[in-house]
Each structure stands twice: as C-alpha cells, then as structure tokens.
Design a protein around this motif. Structure first.
Motif, PDB file in Angstrom:
ATOM      1  N   GLN A   1       0.841  -1.181   0.000  1.00  0.00           N
ATOM      2  CA  GLN A   1       0.000   0.000   0.000  1.00  0.00           C
ATOM      3  C   GLN A   1       0.886   1.244   0.000  1.00  0.00           C
ATOM      4  O   GLN A   1       1.986   1.233   0.536  1.00  0.00           O
ATOM      5  N   PRO A   2       0.389   2.339  -0.636  1.00  0.00           N
ATOM      6  CA  PRO A   2       1.188   3.558  -0.639  1.00  0.00           C
ATOM      7  C   PRO A   2       1.483   4.002   0.794  1.00  0.00           C
ATOM      8  O   PRO A   2       0.605   3.999   1.646  1.00  0.00           O
ATOM      9  N   SER A   3       2.709   4.370   1.049  1.00  0.00           N
ATOM     10  CA  SER A   3       3.080   4.824   2.385  1.00  0.00           C
ATOM     11  C   SER A   3       3.172   6.341   2.379  1.00  0.00           C
ATOM     12  O   SER A   3       3.649   6.945   1.424  1.00  0.00           O
ATOM     13  N   THR A   4       2.673   6.951   3.451  1.00  0.00           N
ATOM     14  CA  THR A   4       2.710   8.400   3.534  1.00  0.00           C
ATOM     15  C   THR A   4       4.092   8.865   3.981  1.00  0.00           C
ATOM     16  O   THR A   4       4.779   8.187   4.730  1.00  0.00           O
ATOM     17  N   ALA A   5       4.471  10.034   3.482  1.00  0.00           N
ATOM     18  CA  ALA A   5       5.743  10.618   3.880  1.00  0.00           C
ATOM     19  C   ALA A   5       5.600  11.203   5.285  1.00  0.00           C
ATOM     20  O   ALA A   5       4.496  11.390   5.797  1.00  0.00           O
ATOM     21  N   ALA A   6       6.725  11.492   5.908  1.00  0.00           N
ATOM     22  CA  ALA A   6       6.715  12.094   7.242  1.00  0.00           C
ATOM     23  C   ALA A   6       5.931  13.394   7.212  1.00  0.00           C
ATOM     24  O   ALA A   6       6.090  14.216   6.309  1.00  0.00           O
ATOM     25  N   GLY A   7       5.070  13.571   8.205  1.00  0.00           N
ATOM     26  CA  GLY A   7       4.274  14.788   8.286  1.00  0.00           C
ATOM     27  C   GLY A   7       3.004  14.769   7.470  1.00  0.00           C
ATOM     28  O   GLY A   7       2.253  15.742   7.467  1.00  0.00           O
TER      29      GLY A   7
END
Length: 265
Positions: free
Chosen positions: A66-72
């Motif tokens: 699954q797409p992973s979100t970037a920090a923040g």
C-alpha cells in the motif's frame, strides 16, 4: 402350601421385581450420564472444529504494498474524479498585481507567490480555479526525478493527468534558456502551445532544464513549504509505472483547499 408360605413367596417375587426395576433404572441413569458427557465432549469438539474452520476462512493479509505516507503527511482523501466546464477568466483580473496562495495539502501548507505582472492569464486562471474550489481533493499525480527534470505536477482533480477546466490558453513568460530553478511555479501544458495550458501546474524542487522552444509559463514561486515537496520526492516514484524516474509519487500528496489573497505593496 399354607397361606403364610404363599404370602412369603409373593413377597419374594415382588422384591425380585423391584430389584430388577431398580437395576434397570440405575442402568438408564448411567446411560444418560454417559450420553450427556459424550454430548458435551462432542459439542466442545464441534465448537473447536468450527472455530478452526472460521479462522481458516479469514482473508490472508494482503501482500499488495500500500502507498506509504511521507513524514508529516496523513492519508489523502479519495479524488472526486471530475473535471469542469468553466469559462476562461479575463486576464485583467490579475494584471500588474501580486497574490499569495496558501495550498493546503494532506502533508501541510505550501505558500505560493503569484506574479500577475509577468503571467496575468495564468494567474487569473489560478485565482478563478481556487475560487471555484476546482482542485479540492485533487492528487498531485506526477513526480519526475531524472537528472535534468525534478518536478511535482499537480492540478488535475481527476488524478489521471488528463483533466482540464474546460478551457485552454497560451504560453506566457517562458524562460528563453529553458532553465527552471528550484522553487519555480510553472504551468503544465499539452503539445499545443497556443491553447494547451489549463489547470495543471508543476513545482520545481530541483534545478531543471526544459528546452522546449515554446517553453512553459512561469507564473510564480514557492515561498514556503518546499521541504514538503522534498519529502515527497525523497520517497521516490511508485512502482509499476512506465519509468523509474517519472510517474506517480510513492508517497501520495493531494490538494485539499486553495486560498488566495492579494499582496499589498
């Protein structure tokens, strides 16, 4: 046989019958106890078997990444999936004026300075699309990460790269040398330099060169939040695209809202 003997014999037969019936009753009770115990065991076994079957039928964990979100960042909303059919706004609404746009994304706010003196039509279009909430929940669908081209492209609410606001206009304020420094805000376009510019734009996060003879409209700069784009770029391109250096960003970023105010002298 005397009556006393007959009564004694009758008593013995009676007691024998009672003993036989008592034994039968005891046997029935014992069988019932065994049956009850056996039934309990069978129920427990059946329950355990059913539980085992149930858990064996559960869906296995998905192996699809699954797409992973970037920090923040937080997970982006689903795109609305629609374009629009709007009228091209009059460029005089932006001529000679400077505006500040706050683009709120799922990763934080970007602040853009829009130059209506150098690119009045592009800025007038940006103002109108912001007013119409055209970009709401629209993903930034393209990231490039080649040596000479480092941009994040946004502005298509369909998320496909094919959406437009229903109008197009020509190129303005294109750099003659094809150089687009870090922090540049420019309009994307089709191959039609006269009418191929619409609602899509790109943010340059690393010095880039676009030697197209017609160029691309530079209509502003990113004054705050470029570090957000850096984090998206650092996550790279999502797998499965046509190129390892050009495709959807692996860490998704979407425009939530855009607010614009005029910058006073």
């Amino acid at each position: 046989m005397t009556k006393q003997q007959e009564r004694a014999r009758a008593r013995r037969r009676y007691e024998k019958v009672r003993r036989r019936e008592a034994q039968r009753a005891a046997d029935r009770a014992r069988r019932l106890r065994v049956a009850a115990a056996t039934g309990t065991v069978l129920v427990v076994v059946a329950a355990l078997a059913l539980a085992g079957w149930w858990f064996s039928q559960e869906e296995p964990a998905s192996s699809t990444a699954q797409p992973s979100t970037a920090a923040g960042c937080v997970a982006p909303p689903a795109p609305l999936g629609t374009s629009a059919q709007l009228e091209l706004p009059d460029k005089r609404t932006a001529e000679g004026r400077t505006f500040v746009a706050t683009v709120t994304t799922n990763c934080g706010d970007l602040e853009l300075t829009l130059d209506g003196a150098k690119a009045p039509q592009a800025v007038a279009s940006f103002l109108e699309l912001a007013r119409q909430n055209y970009w709401r929940n629209g993903p930034c669908h393209r990231l490039t990460a080649s040596e000479g081209l480092k941009v994040l492209q946004c502005g298509d609410p369909t998320g496909t790269g094919q959406g437009d606001p229903g109008y197009g206009f020509g190129v303005e304020n294109a750099p003659a040398d094809g150089a687009y420094p870090r922090g540049t805000l420019a309009m994307a376009r089709t191959s039609d330099a006269e009418k191929g510019t619409g609602g899509q734009f790109f943010i340059v996060y690393g010095d880039s060169s676009l030697p197209d003879p017609d160029g691309y409209t530079v209509f502003g700069t990113v004054t705050k939040g470029l570090d957000i784009v850096d984090r998206i770029a650092a996550a790279g391109i999502a797998p499965g695209g046509s190129s390892p250096t050009d495709g959807a960003p692996a860490a998704p970023i979407s425009i939530l809202t855009v607010a614009v105010t005029e910058k006073k002298a």
